[in-house]
Design a protein around this motif. Structure first.
Motif, PDB file in Angstrom:
ATOM      1  N   SER A 134     104.299   3.123   1.724  1.00 52.21           N
ATOM      2  CA  SER A 134     103.009   3.380   2.363  1.00 52.21           C
ATOM      3  C   SER A 134     101.915   2.537   1.706  1.00 52.21           C
ATOM      4  CB  SER A 134     102.649   4.863   2.257  1.00 52.21           C
ATOM      5  OG  SER A 134     103.547   5.655   3.009  1.00 52.21           O
ATOM      6  N   GLN A 135     101.983   2.405   0.384  1.00 52.51           N
ATOM      7  CA  GLN A 135     101.004   1.571  -0.309  1.00 52.51           C
ATOM      8  C   GLN A 135     101.135   0.112   0.105  1.00 52.51           C
ATOM      9  OE1 GLN A 135     101.707   2.432  -4.449  1.00 52.51           O
ATOM     10  NE2 GLN A 135     101.345   4.607  -4.156  1.00 52.51           N
ATOM     11  N   VAL A 136     102.382  -0.353   0.225  1.00 52.52           N
ATOM     12  CA  VAL A 136     102.610  -1.730   0.669  1.00 52.52           C
ATOM     13  C   VAL A 136     102.108  -1.905   2.096  1.00 52.52           C
ATOM     14  CG1 VAL A 136     104.374  -3.452   1.251  1.00 52.52           C
ATOM     15  CG2 VAL A 136     104.563  -2.132  -0.868  1.00 52.52           C
ATOM     16  N   ALA A 137     102.467  -0.986   2.987  1.00 44.99           N
ATOM     17  CA  ALA A 137     102.081  -1.097   4.394  1.00 44.99           C
ATOM     18  C   ALA A 137     100.570  -1.046   4.567  1.00 44.99           C
ATOM     19  CB  ALA A 137     102.750   0.006   5.215  1.00 44.99           C
ATOM     20  N   GLY A 138      99.902  -0.222   3.777  1.00 47.09           N
ATOM     21  CA  GLY A 138      98.449  -0.139   3.880  1.00 47.09           C
ATOM     22  C   GLY A 138      97.766  -1.434   3.492  1.00 47.09           C
ATOM     23  N   ARG A 139      98.216  -2.026   2.389  1.00 48.86           N
ATOM     24  CA  ARG A 139      97.644  -3.310   1.978  1.00 48.86           C
ATOM     25  C   ARG A 139      97.936  -4.388   3.024  1.00 48.86           C
ATOM     26  NH1 ARG A 139      98.491  -0.533  -2.699  1.00 48.86           N
ATOM     27  NH2 ARG A 139      97.176  -1.020  -4.497  1.00 48.86           N
ATOM     28  N   MET A 140      99.176  -4.387   3.518  1.00 50.85           N
ATOM     29  CA  MET A 140      99.549  -5.377   4.523  1.00 50.85           C
ATOM     30  C   MET A 140      98.756  -5.205   5.808  1.00 50.85           C
ATOM     31  SD  MET A 140     103.669  -5.777   4.334  1.00 50.85           S
ATOM     32  CE  MET A 140     103.593  -6.842   5.776  1.00 50.85           C
ATOM     33  N   ALA A 141      98.528  -3.966   6.227  1.00 49.16           N
ATOM     34  CA  ALA A 141      97.794  -3.720   7.470  1.00 49.16           C
ATOM     35  C   ALA A 141      96.397  -4.332   7.406  1.00 49.16           C
ATOM     36  CB  ALA A 141      97.699  -2.218   7.725  1.00 49.16           C
ATOM     37  N   ALA A 142      95.760  -4.196   6.249  1.00 48.13           N
ATOM     38  CA  ALA A 142      94.435  -4.779   6.091  1.00 48.13           C
ATOM     39  C   ALA A 142      94.489  -6.300   6.129  1.00 48.13           C
ATOM     40  CB  ALA A 142      93.814  -4.305   4.775  1.00 48.13           C
ATOM     41  N   GLU A 143      95.444  -6.879   5.407  1.00 49.08           N
ATOM     42  CA  GLU A 143      95.574  -8.337   5.382  1.00 49.08           C
ATOM     43  C   GLU A 143      95.913  -8.895   6.765  1.00 49.08           C
ATOM     44  OE1 GLU A 143      98.571  -9.179   2.538  1.00 49.08           O
ATOM     45  OE2 GLU A 143      97.405  -8.516   0.809  1.00 49.08           O
ATOM     46  N   ILE A 144      96.859  -8.260   7.435  1.00 54.14           N
ATOM     47  CA  ILE A 144      97.300  -8.724   8.746  1.00 54.14           C
ATOM     48  C   ILE A 144      96.177  -8.585   9.769  1.00 54.14           C
ATOM     49  CG2 ILE A 144      98.842  -8.160  10.680  1.00 54.14           C
ATOM     50  CD1 ILE A 144     100.946  -7.463   8.460  1.00 54.14           C
ATOM     51  N   GLY A 145      95.497  -7.452   9.737  1.00 50.65           N
ATOM     52  CA  GLY A 145      94.385  -7.257  10.668  1.00 50.65           C
ATOM     53  C   GLY A 145      93.309  -8.303  10.496  1.00 50.65           C
ATOM     54  N   ALA A 146      92.953  -8.602   9.251  1.00 52.46           N
ATOM     55  CA  ALA A 146      91.936  -9.629   8.992  1.00 52.46           C
ATOM     56  C   ALA A 146      92.399 -10.990   9.497  1.00 52.46           C
ATOM     57  CB  ALA A 146      91.634  -9.693   7.491  1.00 52.46           C
ATOM     58  N   HIS A 147      93.692 -11.287   9.311  1.00 58.06           N
ATOM     59  CA  HIS A 147      94.226 -12.576   9.760  1.00 58.06           C
ATOM     60  C   HIS A 147      94.239 -12.675  11.279  1.00 58.06           C
ATOM     61  CE1 HIS A 147      96.733 -16.147   9.965  1.00 58.06           C
ATOM     62  NE2 HIS A 147      97.541 -15.494  10.776  1.00 58.06           N
ATOM     63  N   LEU A 148      94.637 -11.602  11.957  1.00 56.14           N
ATOM     64  CA  LEU A 148      94.761 -11.650  13.417  1.00 56.14           C
ATOM     65  C   LEU A 148      93.413 -11.758  14.121  1.00 56.14           C
ATOM     66  CD1 LEU A 148      97.621  -9.051  14.026  1.00 56.14           C
ATOM     67  CD2 LEU A 148      97.753 -11.539  14.202  1.00 56.14           C
ATOM     68  N   TYR A 296      99.554  -5.121  16.710  1.00 63.70           N
ATOM     69  CA  TYR A 296     100.600  -5.417  15.728  1.00 63.70           C
ATOM     70  C   TYR A 296     101.304  -4.102  15.450  1.00 63.70           C
ATOM     71  CZ  TYR A 296     102.867  -6.982  11.381  1.00 63.70           C
ATOM     72  OH  TYR A 296     103.778  -7.297  10.400  1.00 63.70           O
ATOM     73  N   CYS A 297     102.570  -3.997  15.872  1.00 64.19           N
ATOM     74  CA  CYS A 297     103.301  -2.727  15.783  1.00 64.19           C
ATOM     75  C   CYS A 297     104.703  -2.944  15.228  1.00 64.19           C
ATOM     76  CB  CYS A 297     103.376  -2.067  17.161  1.00 64.19           C
ATOM     77  SG  CYS A 297     101.782  -1.736  17.942  1.00 64.19           S
ATOM     78  N   VAL A 298     104.825  -3.665  14.144  1.00 63.27           N
ATOM     79  CA  VAL A 298     106.124  -3.941  13.525  1.00 63.27           C
ATOM     80  C   VAL A 298     106.620  -2.676  12.823  1.00 63.27           C
ATOM     81  CG1 VAL A 298     107.330  -5.309  11.785  1.00 63.27           C
ATOM     82  CG2 VAL A 298     105.651  -6.393  13.289  1.00 63.27           C
ATOM     83  N   THR A 299     107.858  -2.305  13.112  1.00 63.91           N
ATOM     84  CA  THR A 299     108.373  -1.025  12.611  1.00 63.91           C
ATOM     85  C   THR A 299     108.845  -1.074  11.165  1.00 63.91           C
ATOM     86  OG1 THR A 299     110.530  -1.568  13.549  1.00 63.91           O
ATOM     87  CG2 THR A 299     109.063  -0.217  14.897  1.00 63.91           C
ATOM     88  N   ASN A 300     108.934  -2.250  10.587  1.00 60.34           N
ATOM     89  CA  ASN A 300     109.337  -2.352   9.171  1.00 60.34           C
ATOM     90  C   ASN A 300     108.429  -3.341   8.459  1.00 60.34           C
ATOM     91  OD1 ASN A 300     110.557  -4.418  10.743  1.00 60.34           O
ATOM     92  ND2 ASN A 300     112.094  -4.813   9.173  1.00 60.34           N
ATOM     93  N   MET A 301     107.146  -3.032   8.464  1.00 60.25           N
ATOM     94  CA  MET A 301     106.143  -3.942   7.905  1.00 60.25           C
ATOM     95  C   MET A 301     106.471  -4.412   6.486  1.00 60.25           C
ATOM     96  SD  MET A 301     102.539  -2.346   9.288  1.00 60.25           S
ATOM     97  CE  MET A 301     101.578  -3.440   8.245  1.00 60.25           C
ATOM     98  N   PRO A 302     106.840  -3.505   5.555  1.00 59.68           N
ATOM     99  CA  PRO A 302     107.079  -3.955   4.177  1.00 59.68           C
ATOM    100  C   PRO A 302     108.228  -4.942   4.039  1.00 59.68           C
ATOM    101  CG  PRO A 302     106.674  -1.600   4.220  1.00 59.68           C
ATOM    102  CD  PRO A 302     106.869  -2.036   5.644  1.00 59.68           C
ATOM    103  N   GLY A 303     109.060  -5.082   5.086  1.00 60.45           N
ATOM    104  CA  GLY A 303     110.133  -6.067   5.050  1.00 60.45           C
ATOM    105  C   GLY A 303     109.632  -7.489   4.950  1.00 60.45           C
ATOM    106  N   ALA A 304     108.354  -7.714   5.231  1.00 56.33           N
ATOM    107  CA  ALA A 304     107.780  -9.058   5.139  1.00 56.33           C
ATOM    108  C   ALA A 304     107.539  -9.478   3.690  1.00 56.33           C
ATOM    109  CB  ALA A 304     106.471  -9.133   5.921  1.00 56.33           C
TER     110      ALA A 304
END
Length: 372
Positions: A134-148, A296-304
């Protein structure tokens, strides 16, 4: 016990369920560890490292699935793996069954015992195996959202932090748990204007205090969500009801109200998604545009970020893997209520709980859970 891990088959999933260090710990306890060749390559773990740890590397997934008592994975089995499910096998992994009736039915019918990482729950209500991802996904969600939000791409071309004379972008985060907290922290660093919404007033008070008043908070209701999403640049959906499908707290009109080129990142998609417009995507095709909004609805976000994610996840799961191996599955479930809480299928039956309720399926009581 014979414990195994295999290469993940889910699109873009490069994490591995057991590291060489974890394999070594099990070997020291007298267990045999089998690893499919190449299983750890994506997260930086070579076959040679597993061999040095005392594990046995085998060429095929079939050999691991077919001969091991306990399979430790990261993600739920994909259809090509259903044939490996069988009586006498215990599967320990993220399952997210509320989003997949077919998998639920296949697991129950197979006779396999399935224990879900995301449902391991301690007496204080915390979810220790969900928290690191969840911590990884939360950080990624912010980064990905800013990029998109940037060009090239369908985003509206906005810098979330703004610059002198230009106001920052507006970000709405639905939820107040680990994902939401991590996302808010990153967004605060980007100097976006952040509103966190939740029904949990105590969590909102905690976030308001610990972030020094640098974010806004608001109790969530349909009207409040609609008001905040209107014209927002980015929405991060981090709504969780453990075991159940995610509630649809964002309607199609709410998404439309964000306007052309806005971005929606639905971290709740593992549990079915929190928006009426959300549908699962993959790392190879992560986005789509609906109602003018980039989803952006990837079901395994931390896999990136498999190296970071694998290290964080396996550090949390290893004590439970060791317990299952050392005491046997039934012994470990009987000893540890937190682990027993996560039992999903057992001896050909679905265990009573939120998934059974959501799907209206027949289930049996959890034999390892007595009254507190």
């Amino acid at each position: 016990m014979r414990v195994g891990t295999v290469r993940e088959r889910k699109d873009g999933e490069l994490r591995v369920g057991l590291t060489p260090e974890g394999a070594h710990a099990l070997v020291l306890h007298g267990h045999e560890v089998l690893v499919e060749s190449g299983a750890g390559a994506g997260s930086g773990h070579s076959d040679a490292a597993y061999i040095a740890s005392g594990a046995r590397v085998v060429p095929t997934a079939e050999e691991v699935w077919g001969t091991c008592d306990l399979i430790v994975k990261v993600k739920e089995p994909v259809p090509e793996e259903y044939r490996f499910l069988r009586p006498g096998l215990t599967l320990f992994t993220y399952l997210h069954l509320a989003a997949d009736r077919t998998l639920t039915e296949r697991l129950a019918a197979s006779g396999a015992t399935a224990i879900a990482y995301e449902l391991v729950r301690k007496a204080d209500g915390s979810l220790p195996l969900l928290a690191p991802m969840s911590q990884v996904a939360g950080r990624m969600a912010a980064e990905i959202g800013a990029h998109l939000l940037k060009h090239p791409g369908p985003g509206r071309g906005k810098l979330l932090g703004g610059v002198a004379g230009v106001p920052p972008g507006r970000v709405v985060i639905l939820g107040s748990g680990q994902v939401a907290t991590a996302a808010a922290r990153v967004m605060m660093g980007l100097e976006a204007r952040v509103m966190v919404m939740s029904r949990d007033l105590s969590r909102l008070a905690y976030l308001q205090e610990n972030f020094g008043g640098r974010i806004g908070t608001r109790v969530s209701s349909p009207q409040a969500v609609a008001e905040e999403l209107a014209g927002a640049d980015l929405a991060i959906l981090a709504v969780l009801v453990p075991g159940h499908a995610a509630p649809k707290v964002v309607t199609r009109p709410m998404v439309r109200s964000m306007g052309e080129g806005a971005v929606l990142v639905d971290v709740s998609i593992d549990q079915g998604g929190a928006s009426e417009t959300s549908r699962p995507t993959s790392h190879s095709a992560p986005t789509y545009v609906e109602e003018g909004v980039v989803h952006y609805c990837v079901t395994n976000m931390p896999g990136a970020v498999p190296q970071t994610s694998t290290q964080a996840l396996t550090s949390a799961t290893l004590p439970y893997v060791e317990a299952l191996a050392n005491y046997g599955v039934e012994g470990a479930l009987a000893r540890d209520r937190a682990l027993a809480e996560a039992l999903s299928t057992y001896r050909g039956a679905l265990i009573a709980g939120p998934v059974a309720e959501d799907f209206g399926m027949e289930a049996v009581p959890n034999p390892f859970l007595g009254e507190r």
